[in-house]
Design a protein around this motif. Sequence first.
Motif, PDB file in Angstrom:
ATOM      1  N   TYR A  72       3.493   2.077  -4.225  1.00 34.42           N
ATOM      2  CA  TYR A  72       4.377   1.588  -3.169  1.00 34.42           C
ATOM      3  C   TYR A  72       4.203   2.472  -1.936  1.00 34.42           C
ATOM      4  O   TYR A  72       5.066   3.293  -1.617  1.00 34.42           O
ATOM      5  CB  TYR A  72       5.836   1.606  -3.628  1.00 34.42           C
ATOM      6  N   PRO A  73       3.072   2.325  -1.232  1.00 35.80           N
ATOM      7  CA  PRO A  73       2.779   3.246  -0.134  1.00 35.80           C
ATOM      8  C   PRO A  73       3.637   3.050   1.107  1.00 35.80           C
ATOM      9  O   PRO A  73       3.723   3.954   1.930  1.00 35.80           O
ATOM     10  CB  PRO A  73       1.313   2.958   0.178  1.00 35.80           C
ATOM     11  N   LEU A  74       4.288   1.899   1.227  1.00 38.29           N
ATOM     12  CA  LEU A  74       5.063   1.633   2.433  1.00 38.29           C
ATOM     13  C   LEU A  74       6.556   1.665   2.162  1.00 38.29           C
ATOM     14  O   LEU A  74       7.020   1.088   1.177  1.00 38.29           O
ATOM     15  CB  LEU A  74       4.729   0.243   2.993  1.00 38.29           C
ATOM     16  N   PRO A  75       7.315   2.316   3.027  1.00 37.85           N
ATOM     17  CA  PRO A  75       8.769   2.212   2.899  1.00 37.85           C
ATOM     18  C   PRO A  75       9.209   0.787   3.230  1.00 37.85           C
ATOM     19  O   PRO A  75       8.497   0.053   3.933  1.00 37.85           O
ATOM     20  CB  PRO A  75       9.305   3.210   3.922  1.00 37.85           C
ATOM     21  N   ASN A  76      10.339   0.386   2.732  1.00 36.56           N
ATOM     22  CA  ASN A  76      10.845  -0.974   2.979  1.00 36.56           C
ATOM     23  C   ASN A  76      10.937  -1.293   4.461  1.00 36.56           C
ATOM     24  O   ASN A  76      10.730  -2.431   4.872  1.00 36.56           O
ATOM     25  CB  ASN A  76      12.204  -1.177   2.322  1.00 36.56           C
ATOM     26  N   THR A  77      11.228  -0.301   5.272  1.00 39.23           N
ATOM     27  CA  THR A  77      11.392  -0.540   6.713  1.00 39.23           C
ATOM     28  C   THR A  77      10.069  -0.851   7.407  1.00 39.23           C
ATOM     29  O   THR A  77      10.071  -1.306   8.542  1.00 39.23           O
ATOM     30  CB  THR A  77      12.030   0.683   7.384  1.00 39.23           C
ATOM     31  N   SER A  78       8.938  -0.632   6.729  1.00 44.96           N
ATOM     32  CA  SER A  78       7.628  -0.867   7.345  1.00 44.96           C
ATOM     33  C   SER A  78       6.986  -2.175   6.909  1.00 44.96           C
ATOM     34  O   SER A  78       5.908  -2.518   7.369  1.00 44.96           O
ATOM     35  CB  SER A  78       6.673   0.280   6.994  1.00 44.96           C
ATOM     36  N   ARG A  79       7.626  -2.915   6.039  1.00 47.68           N
ATOM     37  CA  ARG A  79       7.019  -4.131   5.491  1.00 47.68           C
ATOM     38  C   ARG A  79       6.759  -5.205   6.547  1.00 47.68           C
ATOM     39  O   ARG A  79       5.844  -5.996   6.402  1.00 47.68           O
ATOM     40  CB  ARG A  79       7.908  -4.725   4.403  1.00 47.68           C
ATOM     41  N   SER A  80       7.542  -5.231   7.596  1.00 46.22           N
ATOM     42  CA  SER A  80       7.389  -6.287   8.601  1.00 46.22           C
ATOM     43  C   SER A  80       6.450  -5.886   9.744  1.00 46.22           C
ATOM     44  O   SER A  80       6.232  -6.672  10.668  1.00 46.22           O
ATOM     45  CB  SER A  80       8.749  -6.685   9.164  1.00 46.22           C
ATOM     46  N   LEU A  81       5.886  -4.705   9.682  1.00 44.53           N
ATOM     47  CA  LEU A  81       4.958  -4.274  10.730  1.00 44.53           C
ATOM     48  C   LEU A  81       3.672  -5.093  10.669  1.00 44.53           C
ATOM     49  O   LEU A  81       3.309  -5.617   9.613  1.00 44.53           O
ATOM     50  CB  LEU A  81       4.604  -2.792  10.547  1.00 44.53           C
ATOM     51  N   PRO A  82       2.957  -5.198  11.776  1.00 47.54           N
ATOM     52  CA  PRO A  82       1.655  -5.869  11.748  1.00 47.54           C
ATOM     53  C   PRO A  82       0.708  -5.165  10.769  1.00 47.54           C
ATOM     54  O   PRO A  82       0.849  -3.973  10.499  1.00 47.54           O
ATOM     55  CB  PRO A  82       1.142  -5.744  13.189  1.00 47.54           C
ATOM     56  N   TYR A  83      -0.248  -5.902  10.264  1.00 51.37           N
ATOM     57  CA  TYR A  83      -1.179  -5.396   9.249  1.00 51.37           C
ATOM     58  C   TYR A  83      -1.826  -4.069   9.667  1.00 51.37           C
ATOM     59  O   TYR A  83      -1.897  -3.127   8.879  1.00 51.37           O
ATOM     60  CB  TYR A  83      -2.258  -6.447   8.962  1.00 51.37           C
ATOM     61  N   GLU A  84      -2.306  -3.983  10.889  1.00 49.96           N
ATOM     62  CA  GLU A  84      -2.993  -2.774  11.347  1.00 49.96           C
ATOM     63  C   GLU A  84      -2.094  -1.547  11.258  1.00 49.96           C
ATOM     64  O   GLU A  84      -2.541  -0.461  10.907  1.00 49.96           O
ATOM     65  CB  GLU A  84      -3.495  -2.953  12.789  1.00 49.96           C
ATOM     66  N   GLU A  85      -0.825  -1.708  11.580  1.00 48.67           N
ATOM     67  CA  GLU A  85       0.111  -0.581  11.506  1.00 48.67           C
ATOM     68  C   GLU A  85       0.418  -0.217  10.058  1.00 48.67           C
ATOM     69  O   GLU A  85       0.525   0.962   9.717  1.00 48.67           O
ATOM     70  CB  GLU A  85       1.399  -0.915  12.256  1.00 48.67           C
ATOM     71  N   ARG A  86       0.572  -1.234   9.194  1.00 48.50           N
ATOM     72  CA  ARG A  86       0.822  -0.961   7.772  1.00 48.50           C
ATOM     73  C   ARG A  86      -0.342  -0.211   7.154  1.00 48.50           C
ATOM     74  O   ARG A  86      -0.159   0.753   6.419  1.00 48.50           O
ATOM     75  CB  ARG A  86       1.084  -2.257   7.011  1.00 48.50           C
ATOM     76  N   VAL A  87      -1.563  -0.621   7.457  1.00 56.18           N
ATOM     77  CA  VAL A  87      -2.749   0.040   6.913  1.00 56.18           C
ATOM     78  C   VAL A  87      -2.795   1.491   7.380  1.00 56.18           C
ATOM     79  O   VAL A  87      -3.196   2.380   6.626  1.00 56.18           O
ATOM     80  CB  VAL A  87      -4.030  -0.726   7.322  1.00 56.18           C
ATOM     81  N   GLY A  88      -2.361   1.741   8.589  1.00 57.51           N
ATOM     82  CA  GLY A  88      -2.363   3.104   9.117  1.00 57.51           C
ATOM     83  C   GLY A  88      -1.390   4.024   8.401  1.00 57.51           C
ATOM     84  O   GLY A  88      -1.515   5.250   8.486  1.00 57.51           O
ATOM     85  N   LEU A  89      -0.436   3.481   7.677  1.00 53.75           N
ATOM     86  CA  LEU A  89       0.561   4.290   6.976  1.00 53.75           C
ATOM     87  C   LEU A  89       0.140   4.674   5.550  1.00 53.75           C
ATOM     88  O   LEU A  89       0.781   5.508   4.925  1.00 53.75           O
ATOM     89  CB  LEU A  89       1.895   3.542   6.915  1.00 53.75           C
ATOM     90  N   ARG A  90      -0.933   4.066   5.051  1.00 50.77           N
ATOM     91  CA  ARG A  90      -1.324   4.365   3.669  1.00 50.77           C
ATOM     92  C   ARG A  90      -1.826   5.802   3.552  1.00 50.77           C
ATOM     93  O   ARG A  90      -2.309   6.401   4.509  1.00 50.77           O
ATOM     94  CB  ARG A  90      -2.363   3.376   3.171  1.00 50.77           C
TER      95      ARG A  90
END
Length: 96
Positions: A72-90
């Motif tokens: 679960y690499p993303l916090p719940n608050t980041s689930r709605s971010l655009p794909y590019e931003e989500r990938v940057g958080l991994r």
Amino acid sequence: DPREMVAHQVAKSGALGLLADALRPDMQGAAAFLETTGPGFFTRGVMRALRGDVPLAAELAPVAIFPPEVFYPLPNTSRSLPYEERVGLRLPSSMA
């Protein structure tokens, strides 16, 4: 049923004894639901086994415990971010 293998292992481990806690008179409504489901329930069951509170059967499957960011690499608050931003958080340890 393969979908129930984890539940079977948890039941055999004795971790489901925690359900009795939810039947206490002070546990009602959402508190009882949260006490008997989800990550908190699972964590308490695993900790009971690790502390040796429950004798474990020799035929139980081996277990590996990973930190949350692996699956679960993303916090719940980041689930709605655009794909590019989500990938940057991994993280390098993330498999999901």
